[in-house]
Design a protein around this motif. Structure first.
Motif, PDB file in Angstrom:
ATOM      1  N   ASN B 179      -5.347   8.708  -1.493  1.00  0.00           N
ATOM      2  CA  ASN B 179      -4.073   9.064  -0.531  1.00  0.00           C
ATOM      3  C   ASN B 179      -4.205  10.198   0.443  1.00  0.00           C
ATOM      4  O   ASN B 179      -5.238  10.831  -0.038  1.00  0.00           O
ATOM      5  N   ILE B 185      -6.371   6.153  -6.058  1.00  0.00           N
ATOM      6  CA  ILE B 185      -5.522   4.995  -6.442  1.00  0.00           C
ATOM      7  C   ILE B 185      -5.847   3.824  -7.154  1.00  0.00           C
ATOM      8  O   ILE B 185      -7.129   3.819  -7.318  1.00  0.00           O
ATOM      9  N   ARG B 186      -5.057   3.419  -8.096  1.00  0.00           N
ATOM     10  CA  ARG B 186      -5.320   2.200  -8.988  1.00  0.00           C
ATOM     11  C   ARG B 186      -4.647   1.196  -8.390  1.00  0.00           C
ATOM     12  O   ARG B 186      -3.593   1.260  -7.683  1.00  0.00           O
ATOM     13  N   ASP B 188      -2.747  -0.982  -9.366  1.00  0.00           N
ATOM     14  CA  ASP B 188      -1.379  -1.142  -9.783  1.00  0.00           C
ATOM     15  C   ASP B 188      -0.428  -0.131  -8.872  1.00  0.00           C
ATOM     16  O   ASP B 188       0.828  -0.419  -8.850  1.00  0.00           O
ATOM     17  N   ASP B 189      -0.821   0.901  -8.232  1.00  0.00           N
ATOM     18  CA  ASP B 189      -0.015   1.648  -7.259  1.00  0.00           C
ATOM     19  C   ASP B 189       0.308   0.977  -6.235  1.00  0.00           C
ATOM     20  O   ASP B 189       1.377   1.516  -5.567  1.00  0.00           O
ATOM     21  N   TYR B 296      -9.969   2.960 -10.895  1.00  0.00           N
ATOM     22  CA  TYR B 296      -9.523   3.453  -9.669  1.00  0.00           C
ATOM     23  C   TYR B 296     -10.319   2.603  -8.600  1.00  0.00           C
ATOM     24  O   TYR B 296     -11.536   2.215  -8.990  1.00  0.00           O
TER      25      TYR B 296
END
Ligand code: FES
Lengths: 457, 312
Positions: B179, B185-186, B188-189, B296
């Motif tokens: 970001n 970032i995964r 799930d984010d 990730y």
């Protein structure tokens, strides 16, 4: 002219109806004398300055913020430099032709100011400033002042160590003005020196405001010239006050101007190729608190620098104000020189009680007041300029700098008035002798010849 | 004509009386006009100098472009200027009569004299002697070639575009998706229906590499490349509009469209971001998206389609 061009011209003229006026303009008569080219040299230099300067703006960065230099100059590679200096280094050593154009710009600026000075001397000594040209003479002085300012600022923009030192002195001089000094200095420099505002501001002054003024006022200067016509040197058989004899603008003067421009540009190109001037790599970037030996401005600022060196140290503390030598040397005395130049046409008019139009140029020796005043002023400025080399002179000759300085102080104070007065006296005698001779010949025309000028002094 | 007097008026004495006859001020009177004799040598000189000037101009241009030593292009510039100047001089002395003329002066301090400058003249501009028109073309051509050479510094204003440079972005195989703060970032984010503006790791702020990451509310359809859709819902498209390069910054959730605020191009995110409205002609390129061993989001490579507007 080919039919195509003729068609284009005709259709434009059908819409503007300027052919009559244009014919008249191209028929304007130019008297022939080499000294009339001095102003033209200045004009052409101005053109070259605009061209080369435009090129430089594509690369120059008007900022003193520190950035990393990554370029082919080993000396500074990887070092932090002020952005202005960094961009000048990059332009000089990494852009093909960059150094050539920088040198052309510098060379043209020297030529511009030199030609302006010589043009001014020509006007002053031959009396081309007399009615109806007094205002154009004043406009010329304004242009000269703008040229000096433009030259000084241009010298500052690379932000090398000499430039920074020059800016510091200018800032100090502004500070020294009684009462308003600090406020004016802060206005000009954006705060206490050195601020990040100086270079961006001076850059805009250098590429926008001052050139706009220079070009605009040059236009007015030329308009005056075209409307009032040229003066001319006396020539047997021509009544110069009522007629101008010379070559028309088209084609003779046009060809001459084109040739002059190209050859001048050629000379500058030779000089720029061969002479390593304006290479500020060695003087180093400006770092506050550091200065090299031989801190010296450009030659056209020598007279001011010389004054700063010569004036004995003093600071007079009055209630609320301090009058310092810096203020007197840096502003009051130069102001007096300019003041003298400004009032001189009216002084002469008063002295010799002249009226009417004057179009024929003179031998300065025929006008004793002008000979004396001109020589005095010129000599004073010359000696002031020479004083700016006091440290080098002392080093070269081995004479202690105190002695050198005293030499300049005494000569600058006494020589100009003495020699000026002597020349005025001598010119006066010369006229008297000629009067006597003429009287012996009992020519009636002699009265007309010398009457006006020999009355006084 | 009353322009000449026998007495001397050269010592700067006062203005003498007005001429009683003669034409109005500002009107040219030709005193002498001498036609130049035809000269072969002069022709050869003008022609030769024109060629020298043209060649010098071209040498200057080529030398600058090739970054040759300054001595070369500096001398070429000087030689060209001298040659051109002399050619102009010779040309004019050969083609035009040598004219001397007088013009009566305006009187400025005399209020009775009316303004003559406004009146049109009856004397037209001086005309050339009709001979050898080719010299004119030689000179003009030479000046043109020389000026063309002087334009060469334009070639130093910017670097040369490398092959494929414009097609390349900062995305490589294995580059993590981060970001704006640079955090990876995964999957799930990104909540269902969520959208994020993301960058390649190490190149945050690289305009050409900006990407919109979104979670689709329904299964992606052709021509979306389904292998690059993570967990059947996360797709990543270039954020650079294919019309004129604006950031495609607005996501309209009700029809799952990306909307460009500049000229209103609309891209259908479910169907491979093809344009459905507006001036954009190409779909937003889809980033090959995957998940690395640590869980990730990463790129599987650079974009395969051209990012941003078409180029010439
Ligand atoms: S730039 Fe996106 S629609 Fe024009």
């Amino acid at each position: 002219m080919t039919p195509l061009f003729a068609l284009l011209f005709d259709s434009i003229d059908d819409r503007l109806r300027l052919r009559g006026a244009a014919d008249k303009a191209v028929n304007k008569v130019f008297p022939h004398h080499w000294s009339f080219l001095l102003g033209e040299v200045a004009l052409v230099s101005l053109g070259i300055l605009v061209l080369t300067g435009t090129y430089l703006t594509f690369f120059y960065r008007g900022s003193s913020e520190l950035v990393t230099y990554n370029g082919s100059l080993e000396l500074y590679n990887g070092r932090m430099l002020p952005a202005a200096y960094e961009s000048v280094m990059r332009l000089s050593y990494d852009v093909p032709g960059g150094l050539l154009f920088r040198r052309l710009h510098r060379g043209a600026s020297h030529l511009f100011i030199a030609a302006t000075v010589l043009h001014m001397l020509r006007i002053l000594f031959t009396g081309a400033f007399r009615t109806p040209r007094e205002f154009n003479y004043l406009i010329g002085i304004v242009l000269f002042t703008l040229a000096l300012a433009e030259g000084f600022i241009g010298y500052s923009l690379p932000y090398d160590s000499l430039a920074g030192t020059g800016l510091r002195i200018a800032y100090s001089t502004a500070l020294a003005v009684p009462l308003v000094g600090p406020q004016v200095a802060y206005w000009v420099f954006g705060g206490e020196f050195p601020t990040g505002d100086v270079i961006p501001r001076f850059y805009v002054l250098h590429v926008m405001l001052l050139p706009a003024l220079l070009l605009g006022i040059t236009g007015v200067h030329l308009f005056f010239l075209v409307r009032q016509r040229h003066t001319q040197f006396p020539r047997r058989g021509i009544d110069g006050h009522n007629f101008i004899l010379g070559k028309p603008l088209w084609p003779a003067q046009f060809a001459e101007t084109v040739t002059l421009s190209l050859w001048m540009f050629g000379l500058l190109a030779v000089a720029a190729t061969v002479v390593p001037w304006s290479d500020v790599a060695l003087s180093g970037p400006y770092v506050p608190g550091e200065v090299g030996n031989n801190a010296q401005p450009d030659w056209f600022m020598f007279w001011l620098d010389g004054m700063l060196r010569m004036l004995p140290a003093f600071e007079i503390d009055l209630p609320g104000v301090t009058i310092s030598a810096l203020f007197v040397a840096g502003l009051v005395l130069p102001g007096l020189v300019f003041g003298a130049l400004i009032i001189y046409p009216w002084l002469e008019k008063r002295w010799y009680r002249l009226d009417g139009d004057w179009h024929v140029l003179q031998n300065p020796l025929d006008i004793p007041l002008r000979a004396g005043f001109g020589l005095g002023t010129f000599l004073a400025v010359l000696l002031m300029s020479a004083a700016a080399t006091s440290d080098q002179l002392s080093r070269i000759t081995g004479i202690p700098i105190e002695t050198v300085l005293w030499f300049f102080r005494i000569t600058t104070l006494f020589l100009p008035p003495l020699l000026g007065f002597a020349l005025a006296r001598w010119s006066r005698r010369r006229l008297d002798r000629r009067d006597l001779e003429v009287a012996r010949r009992e020519s009636t025309e002699s009265q007309e010849l010398h009457g006006v000028v020999a009355e006084r002094v | 004509m009353s322009t000449t007097r026998d007495d001397e008026s050269e010592a700067g004495v006062g203005p003498s009386s007005r001429p009683t006859s003669g034409s109005p001020a500002g009107e040219l009177q030709i005193v002498s006009s001498e036609d130049p004799p035809p000269s072969q040598i002069n022709d050869a000189l003008v022609l030769g100098l024109s060629i020298v000037a043209a060649v010098s101009g071209i040498v200057f241009g080529v030398a600058i472009t090739l970054d040759a030593p300054m001595l070369l292009y500096g001398s070429a510039l000087a030689i060209g200027l001298f040659a051109l100047g002399y050619a102009v001089r010779r040309y004019f002395t050969d083609r035009f009569p040598l004219v001397e003329a007088v013009e009566p002066r305006l009187r400025f301090t005399d209020p009775d004299i009316e303004d003559d400058d406004a009146a049109p003249t009856s004397i037209p501009a001086i005309q050339p002697v009709p001979r050898r028109p080719f010299l004119q073309w030689a000179l003009l051509g030479s000046a043109g070639a020389f000026l063309l050479g002087l334009l060469a510094p334009i070639s130093t204003l910017g670097p040369r575009p490398r092959a494929g440079q414009i097609r390349q972005t900062a995305w490589r195989e294995g580059t993590r998706v981060v970001n704006t703060e640079g955090r990876p970032i995964r999957p799930d984010d990104i909540a269902a229906g969520g959208v994020a503006y993301v960058w390649p790791e190490g190149a945050v702020g690289n305009e050409k590499s900006s990407v919109v990451l979104l979670s689709l509310g329904r299964p992606a359809l052709e021509p979306t490349i389904l292998d690059w859709v993570v967990e059947d819902r996360l797709v990543a498209y270039s954020k650079v509009c294919t019309h004129a390069g604006c950031p495609v910054a607005l996501y309209r959730q009700q029809d799952e469209a990306l909307f460009c605020p500049c000229h209103q191009s609309t891209f259908d995110t479910v169907r491979g971001a093809v344009p459905t409205f507006g001036p954009a002609a190409r779909a937003l390129p889809q980033l090959p998206l995957g998940v690395d061993r640590d869980g990730y989001l990463v790129a599987l490579g650079d974009f395969e389609e051209l990012v941003g507007p078409a180029y010439g």
